[in-house]
Write a protein that holds these residues in place. Structure first.
Motif, PDB file in Angstrom:
ATOM      1  N   GLU A  19       1.017  -1.386   0.153  1.00 14.89           N
ATOM      2  CA  GLU A  19      -0.058   0.039  -0.502  1.00 14.89           C
ATOM      3  C   GLU A  19       1.059   1.385   0.203  1.00 14.89           C
ATOM      4  N   LEU A  20       1.738   1.446   0.832  1.00 14.41           N
ATOM      5  CA  LEU A  20       2.923   2.181   1.036  1.00 14.41           C
ATOM      6  C   LEU A  20       3.346   2.241  -0.514  1.00 14.41           C
ATOM      7  N   ARG A  21       3.931   1.223  -0.472  1.00 15.09           N
ATOM      8  CA  ARG A  21       4.879   1.866  -2.471  1.00 15.09           C
ATOM      9  C   ARG A  21       3.843   1.982  -3.399  1.00 15.09           C
ATOM     10  N   ALA A  22       2.471   1.481  -3.409  1.00 15.04           N
ATOM     11  CA  ALA A  22       1.418   2.048  -4.466  1.00 15.04           C
ATOM     12  C   ALA A  22       1.263   3.695  -4.655  1.00 15.04           C
ATOM     13  N   ALA A  23       1.078   4.059  -3.252  1.00 16.20           N
ATOM     14  CA  ALA A  23       0.802   5.446  -3.328  1.00 16.20           C
ATOM     15  C   ALA A  23       1.901   6.620  -3.591  1.00 16.20           C
ATOM     16  N   GLY A  24       3.448   5.597  -3.775  1.00 12.66           N
ATOM     17  CA  GLY A  24       4.787   6.637  -3.978  1.00 12.66           C
ATOM     18  C   GLY A  24       6.523   5.774  -3.738  1.00 12.66           C
ATOM     19  N   PRO A  25       6.918   5.995  -4.455  1.00 12.96           N
ATOM     20  CA  PRO A  25       7.978   5.009  -4.344  1.00 12.96           C
ATOM     21  C   PRO A  25       8.524   5.511  -3.404  1.00 12.96           C
ATOM     22  N   HIS A  26       9.267   4.941  -2.378  1.00 16.92           N
ATOM     23  CA  HIS A  26      10.351   5.361  -1.675  1.00 16.92           C
ATOM     24  C   HIS A  26      11.351   4.771  -1.874  1.00 16.92           C
TER      25      HIS A  26
END
Length: 86
Positions: A19-26
């Motif tokens: 879910e975090l990765r889908a929000a933006g690659p960090h």
């Protein structure tokens, strides 16, 4: 065989990282995701995340069913899972 509680935590971590990765690659999220994927694969004896998730979920399903079956059998015998009368 990896304990079901560990597998449950790993699957949960994977889902949160996804879910975090889908929000933006960090950067840190990417490394955490790679770590969780690696650990799930090693823990389930698989080589890719889809197989690892399937194996972990199946192990969890059977582990929880096994616990339920043991509890039901114990209740029918008039004892608790620890083997004492309840």
């Amino acid at each position: 065989m990896t304990h079901p509680a560990v597998l449950a935590r790993l699957v949960e971590e994977y889902e949160m990282e996804s879910e975090l990765r889908a929000a933006g690659p960090h950067g840190p999220v990417r490394q955490q995701m790679e770590d969780v994927v690696y650990t799930l694969c090693v823990s389930t004896g698989t080589r890719d995340i889809d197989a690892a998730l399937a194996a972990a979920r199946e192990r969890l399903r059977t582990a929880w069913l096994g616990d339920a079956d043991a509890a039901e059998a114990a209740a029918q015998d008039g004892r608790t899972l620890s083997g004492t009368a309840g």
